[in-house]
Design a protein around this motif. Structure first.
Motif, mmCIF file in Angstrom:
data_model
loop_
_atom_site.group_PDB
_atom_site.id
_atom_site.type_symbol
_atom_site.label_atom_id
_atom_site.label_comp_id
_atom_site.label_asym_id
_atom_site.label_seq_id
_atom_site.Cartn_x
_atom_site.Cartn_y
_atom_site.Cartn_z
ATOM 1 N N THR A 12 0.831 -1.209 0.000
ATOM 2 C CA THR A 12 0.000 0.000 0.000
ATOM 3 C C THR A 12 0.862 1.254 0.000
ATOM 4 O O THR A 12 0.634 2.191 -0.771
ATOM 5 C CB THR A 12 -0.931 0.003 1.219
ATOM 6 O OG1 THR A 12 -1.773 -1.158 1.171
ATOM 7 C CG2 THR A 12 -1.809 1.248 1.224
ATOM 8 N N VAL A 13 1.882 1.276 0.882
ATOM 9 C CA VAL A 13 2.789 2.430 0.939
ATOM 10 C C VAL A 13 3.494 2.604 -0.398
ATOM 11 O O VAL A 13 3.607 3.714 -0.933
ATOM 12 C CB VAL A 13 3.816 2.254 2.078
ATOM 13 C CG1 VAL A 13 4.872 3.354 2.017
ATOM 14 C CG2 VAL A 13 3.113 2.268 3.432
ATOM 15 N N HIS A 14 3.986 1.492 -0.951
ATOM 16 C CA HIS A 14 4.702 1.528 -2.228
ATOM 17 C C HIS A 14 3.811 2.099 -3.331
ATOM 18 O O HIS A 14 4.243 2.947 -4.124
ATOM 19 C CB HIS A 14 5.153 0.112 -2.589
ATOM 20 C CG HIS A 14 5.878 0.011 -3.891
ATOM 21 N ND1 HIS A 14 7.240 0.183 -4.001
ATOM 22 C CD2 HIS A 14 5.428 -0.243 -5.143
ATOM 23 C CE1 HIS A 14 7.598 0.037 -5.263
ATOM 24 N NE2 HIS A 14 6.518 -0.230 -5.982
ATOM 25 N N THR A 15 2.558 1.634 -3.383
ATOM 26 C CA THR A 15 1.632 2.076 -4.421
ATOM 27 C C THR A 15 1.279 3.558 -4.270
ATOM 28 O O THR A 15 1.304 4.322 -5.236
ATOM 29 C CB THR A 15 0.351 1.230 -4.378
ATOM 30 O OG1 THR A 15 0.695 -0.155 -4.536
ATOM 31 C CG2 THR A 15 -0.612 1.638 -5.483
ATOM 32 N N VAL A 16 0.947 3.958 -3.036
ATOM 33 C CA VAL A 16 0.552 5.356 -2.792
ATOM 34 C C VAL A 16 1.705 6.310 -3.106
ATOM 35 O O VAL A 16 1.546 7.311 -3.815
ATOM 36 C CB VAL A 16 0.084 5.538 -1.329
ATOM 37 C CG1 VAL A 16 -0.110 7.021 -1.016
ATOM 38 C CG2 VAL A 16 -1.213 4.782 -1.098
ATOM 39 N N VAL A 17 2.904 5.995 -2.583
ATOM 40 C CA VAL A 17 4.067 6.850 -2.830
ATOM 41 C C VAL A 17 4.402 6.875 -4.323
ATOM 42 O O VAL A 17 4.762 7.926 -4.875
ATOM 43 C CB VAL A 17 5.284 6.363 -2.005
ATOM 44 C CG1 VAL A 17 6.540 7.127 -2.402
ATOM 45 C CG2 VAL A 17 5.009 6.546 -0.526
ATOM 46 N N GLY A 18 4.258 5.732 -4.986
ATOM 47 C CA GLY A 18 4.541 5.671 -6.414
ATOM 48 C C GLY A 18 3.631 6.584 -7.217
ATOM 49 O O GLY A 18 4.083 7.311 -8.116
ATOM 50 N N PHE A 19 2.338 6.580 -6.902
ATOM 51 C CA PHE A 19 1.407 7.433 -7.633
ATOM 52 C C PHE A 19 1.623 8.914 -7.299
ATOM 53 O O PHE A 19 1.467 9.778 -8.157
ATOM 54 C CB PHE A 19 -0.032 7.027 -7.332
ATOM 55 C CG PHE A 19 -0.538 5.930 -8.229
ATOM 56 C CD1 PHE A 19 -0.869 6.198 -9.553
ATOM 57 C CD2 PHE A 19 -0.677 4.627 -7.761
ATOM 58 C CE1 PHE A 19 -1.325 5.194 -10.397
ATOM 59 C CE2 PHE A 19 -1.134 3.616 -8.594
ATOM 60 C CZ PHE A 19 -1.458 3.902 -9.910
ATOM 61 N N ILE A 20 1.984 9.195 -6.043
ATOM 62 C CA ILE A 20 2.302 10.584 -5.691
ATOM 63 C C ILE A 20 3.525 11.070 -6.475
ATOM 64 O O ILE A 20 3.543 12.174 -7.033
ATOM 65 C CB ILE A 20 2.556 10.711 -4.177
ATOM 66 C CG1 ILE A 20 1.246 10.476 -3.405
ATOM 67 C CG2 ILE A 20 3.128 12.087 -3.838
ATOM 68 C CD1 ILE A 20 1.438 10.456 -1.905
#
Length: 348
Positions: A12-20
């Protein structure tokens, strides 16, 4: 995600930070459209006197080279990826306390003719000894064939009569969920062999049983009758994870709906308690139907490159089997929704 086993939190962290990060990159590109256009213009790239030529060419060649080498799995890149895989496989922190599980392989279709279909079934946390049926329909709702039916449902062989030792007891949960529970502490039981093919239980799998009765597969009606004539699709209840192979004989279309209906006696909860429907002779009888059957469905397409189709809950059957309709409201269902962990249909 590179050095440890899969974790929802890390993913989840990886995905959220990636999209940001991606959003900022797009914002940066839009905000600097003018300079970027100048850097990447043919004049800047190929006119060596330009102050942008060398840096732009190096950036493009370097980025393209990395991408190509990664795609062709250039050995150093491949070794780096394999190292990460090895780290994940040796990470014990994410699997402590997790027990292993295995599958039973069942070939129900045998040498029969038709399209191959497999059912990947994994038991859930509330799984005890349910009854279930799997069948196929066309998209217009017309019945095609069963894939598998548990023996007790197919042959009406519910031979045990069970009743509460203390009739004043009200059940609001499944007593078999309690560690150390002893059947005789709450119930009395009588085996009646004469009940074979005589104790029809439409409340067990109402959607499936009404469906096959409407199509004359049992020669009777939904109120009873002889066995439903499903020998070719019948087997004992499998009390473990399984991978079942079967055949769909019909080939008149590419798209089908696959249904799975499952029900478990004694699975009471606060809403579907043992005193919920006192005037319903079936629900309040000796069947202990408790929470009604749960219906899963997925649509498969033999003409599509997709081969794996996860099934999802679409509703439940009638609590005493009075009809074969699917009620989409599962708000009052609890443990019945966790009898199954997952079901995946495979048409490879």
């Amino acid at each position: 995600m590179f050095i440890s086993r899969y974790s929802n939190k890390v993913a989840t962290v990886h995905t959220v930070v990636g999209f940001i990060f991606l959003s900022f990159a797009i914002w940066h590109a839009v905000n600097n459209y003018g300079p970027l256009k100048k850097y990447l213009s043919p004049r800047s790239l190929f006119v060596l006197r330009s102050k942008y030529a060398l840096s732009s060419l190096v950036a493009i060649v370097f980025s393209t080279g990395l991408l190509v080498l990664a795609i062709i799995e250039f050995e150093p890149f491949k070794a780096f990826h394999q190292w990460g895989t090895k780290l994940r496989l040796t990470d014990d922190s994410a699997i402590k306390g997790v027990s292993s599980f295995h599958y039973k392989l069942l070939d129900v279709g045998g040498d029969s003719f038709g399209r191959d279909i497999k059912i990947d079934f994994k038991v859930g946390s509330s799984f005890h000894w349910p009854q279930y049926a799997i069948w196929v329909e066309k998209l217009d709702g017309s019945f095609v064939q069963p894939l598998f039916v548990t023996g007790s449902v197919a042959t009406n062989s519910f031979n045990n009569k069970v009743w509460l030792a203390d009739k004043s007891t009200i059940l609001k949960s499944n007593p078999f969920d309690n560690i150390g529970f002893k059947f005789e502490s709450l119930f009395s039981e009588q085996y009646d062999e004469s009940a074979n093919n005589n104790k029809f239980r439409p409340e067990s799998l109402p959607v499936f049983l009404h469906k096959i009765n409407r199509h004359g597969l049992n020669g009777g009606d939904s109120s009873g009758g002889e066995g439903v004539g499903l020998d070719a699709y019948t087997g004992a209840t499998v009390l473990d994870n399984y991978l079942m192979s079967q055949k769909i004989e019909d080939q008149s279309t590419d798209k089908y709906n696959v249904f799975f209906e499952i029900n478990q006696s004694f699975d009471f909860n606060e809403y579907y308690s043992s005193d919920r429907f006192p005037d319903d002779e079936v629900y309040s009888g000796d069947g202990f139907s408790a929470q009604p059957s749960v219906i899963y469905r997925t649509q498969i397409d033999f003409s599509s490159p997709t081969t794996l189709y996860p099934m999802s809950i679409v509703g439940h059957g009638h609590h005493s089997g009075q009809d074969g309709l699917i009620d989409t409201n599962v708000e009052n269902m609890t443990t019945a929704l966790t009898i199954v962990d997952r079901i995946i249909v495979d048409i490879r």
